[in-house]
Design a protein around this motif. Structure first.
Motif, short mmCIF file in Angstrom:
data_model
loop_
_atom_site.label_atom_id
_atom_site.label_comp_id
_atom_site.label_asym_id
_atom_site.label_seq_id
_atom_site.Cartn_x
_atom_site.Cartn_y
_atom_site.Cartn_z
N ILE A 85 0.85 -1.20 0.00
CA ILE A 85 0.00 0.00 0.00
C ILE A 85 0.88 1.24 0.00
O ILE A 85 1.85 1.32 0.76
N VAL A 86 0.55 2.20 -0.85
CA VAL A 86 1.18 3.52 -0.80
C VAL A 86 0.08 4.52 -0.48
O VAL A 86 -0.93 4.60 -1.19
N LEU A 87 0.28 5.27 0.60
CA LEU A 87 -0.76 6.19 1.08
C LEU A 87 -0.32 7.63 0.85
O LEU A 87 0.79 8.03 1.22
N ILE A 88 -1.22 8.42 0.25
CA ILE A 88 -0.96 9.84 -0.03
C ILE A 88 -1.71 10.69 0.99
O ILE A 88 -2.94 10.70 1.00
N PRO A 89 -1.00 11.42 1.86
CA PRO A 89 -1.68 12.24 2.86
C PRO A 89 -2.39 13.44 2.22
O PRO A 89 -2.19 13.75 1.03
N SER A 90 -3.19 14.12 3.02
CA SER A 90 -3.83 15.35 2.56
C SER A 90 -2.78 16.45 2.36
O SER A 90 -1.81 16.52 3.11
N GLU A 91 -3.00 17.29 1.36
CA GLU A 91 -2.14 18.45 1.16
C GLU A 91 -2.88 19.74 1.52
O GLU A 91 -2.43 20.83 1.18
N GLY A 92 -4.01 19.60 2.22
CA GLY A 92 -4.78 20.77 2.61
C GLY A 92 -5.17 21.57 1.39
O GLY A 92 -5.65 21.03 0.40
N MET A 93 -4.95 22.87 1.45
CA MET A 93 -5.27 23.74 0.32
C MET A 93 -4.04 24.07 -0.52
O MET A 93 -4.12 24.88 -1.44
N ASN A 94 -2.91 23.43 -0.20
CA ASN A 94 -1.64 23.74 -0.88
C ASN A 94 -1.35 22.78 -2.01
O ASN A 94 -0.28 22.18 -2.08
#
Length: 289
Positions: A85-94
């Motif tokens: 599994i490769v997980l991509i975190p949130s980047e917020g509004m950036n």
């Protein structure tokens, strides 16, 4: 052999970047590494971890987040990486699809996907997955407030922000930033089974009941129409969340004929006034239950 050696440990890579929200990096890290560990410890049993989790970045160097906080990943990514599994975190509004880092990470997840990895994302991490092309013609979700931007950038993706989790098999997307818990519970259920998911939920106090983003959503209705009376009406609705708003009451408050108000609101915003009023009321009340 010991019970611990009989458990297949899923290898997970949380791919962090300079724009990652730390909560969506370390929240999943903590949740996944305790699966089979925390509950077993409470039961005085031998820990049987189900996941091994790395936090990586493009070059492995220190990452600075909001307010100057910093952390150093475990490692840098490599073309030889092998992860379940490769997980991509949130980047917020950036979100910056023009940056080299964005493009490099997109190339990496395509390579990992082609080698058999499941790709998962949290919140606006879905923008990176969509940019890579892995969501073309597939159903996905992201934070409801970014639905318009997502559709504009990636019209080939079937975006559905009512969903908190969208699982296509090889790609899983999750809604808002706090949906990291829902994503982890979904992955624990999928990869470890129902019993381990129940144990995890009990000892981490995470609700396993399926949720929808529609319970939290307020309408991001158009405000660039320049009609002052309609803008005042929109402001009033936003400022009175939870009140039982009616078209008749709004009509009297703003001295506009009921039918005229309904028609002008729909023309200006693209949404019916009754739908907006009801959704605001529901968005305020439902999450409390």
């Amino acid at each position: 052999s010991s019970a611990a050696s009989d458990v297949y440990k899923r290898q997970v890579n949380i791919l962090a970047s300079e724009n990652s929200l730390f909560s969506s990096v370390f929240g999943p890290f903590d949740m996944l590494i305790q699966a089979g560990v925390f509950w077993n410890s409470l039961q005085k049993k031998q820990p049987t971890p189900y996941f091994e989790v790395d936090i990586s970045s493009i070059d492995g160097s220190e990452i600075q987040g909001m307010a100057g906080a910093k952390f150093r990943p475990h490692r840098k990514i490599s073309n030889d990486d092998k992860y379940d599994i490769v997980l991509i975190p949130s980047e917020g509004m950036n979100i910056n699809p023009t940056s080299d880092s964005f493009k490099d990470r997109a190339e990496y997840i395509v390579k990992m996907h082609d080698n058999g990895s499941v790709i998962a994302s949290i919140c606006t991490g879905a923008f990176l997955v969509a940019f890579s092309g892995l969501l073309d013609k597939k159903t996905a979700t992201t934070h409801w407030a970014f639905e318009h931007d997502f559709k504009s950038l990636y019209p080939e993706v079937k975006i559905d922000t009512k969903l908190l989790i969208a699982d296509t098999g090889s790609v899983i997307t999750a809604g808002g930033v706090s949906a990291d818990q829902d994503l982890c519970m979904h992955m624990i259920t999928r990869f470890c089974g129902h019993d381990i998911a129940i144990q995890t939920a009990r000892c981490t106090l995470v609700n396993r009941t399926a949720r929808e983003q529609s319970l939290y959503r307020t309408f991001a209705v158009e405000r660039n129409h320049g009609l002052r009376d309609i803008l005042k009406c929109q402001d009033f609705i936003d400022e009175n969340l939870g009140d039982n708003l009616s078209i008749e009451g709004l009509s009297k408050l703003f001295s506009i004929n009921r039918r005229t108000l309904s028609r002008r609101f729909k023309e200006a915003t693209g949404h019916s006034l009754i739908t907006v009023s009801y959704t605001h009321l529901r968005a305020h009340e439902t999450p409390e239950h």
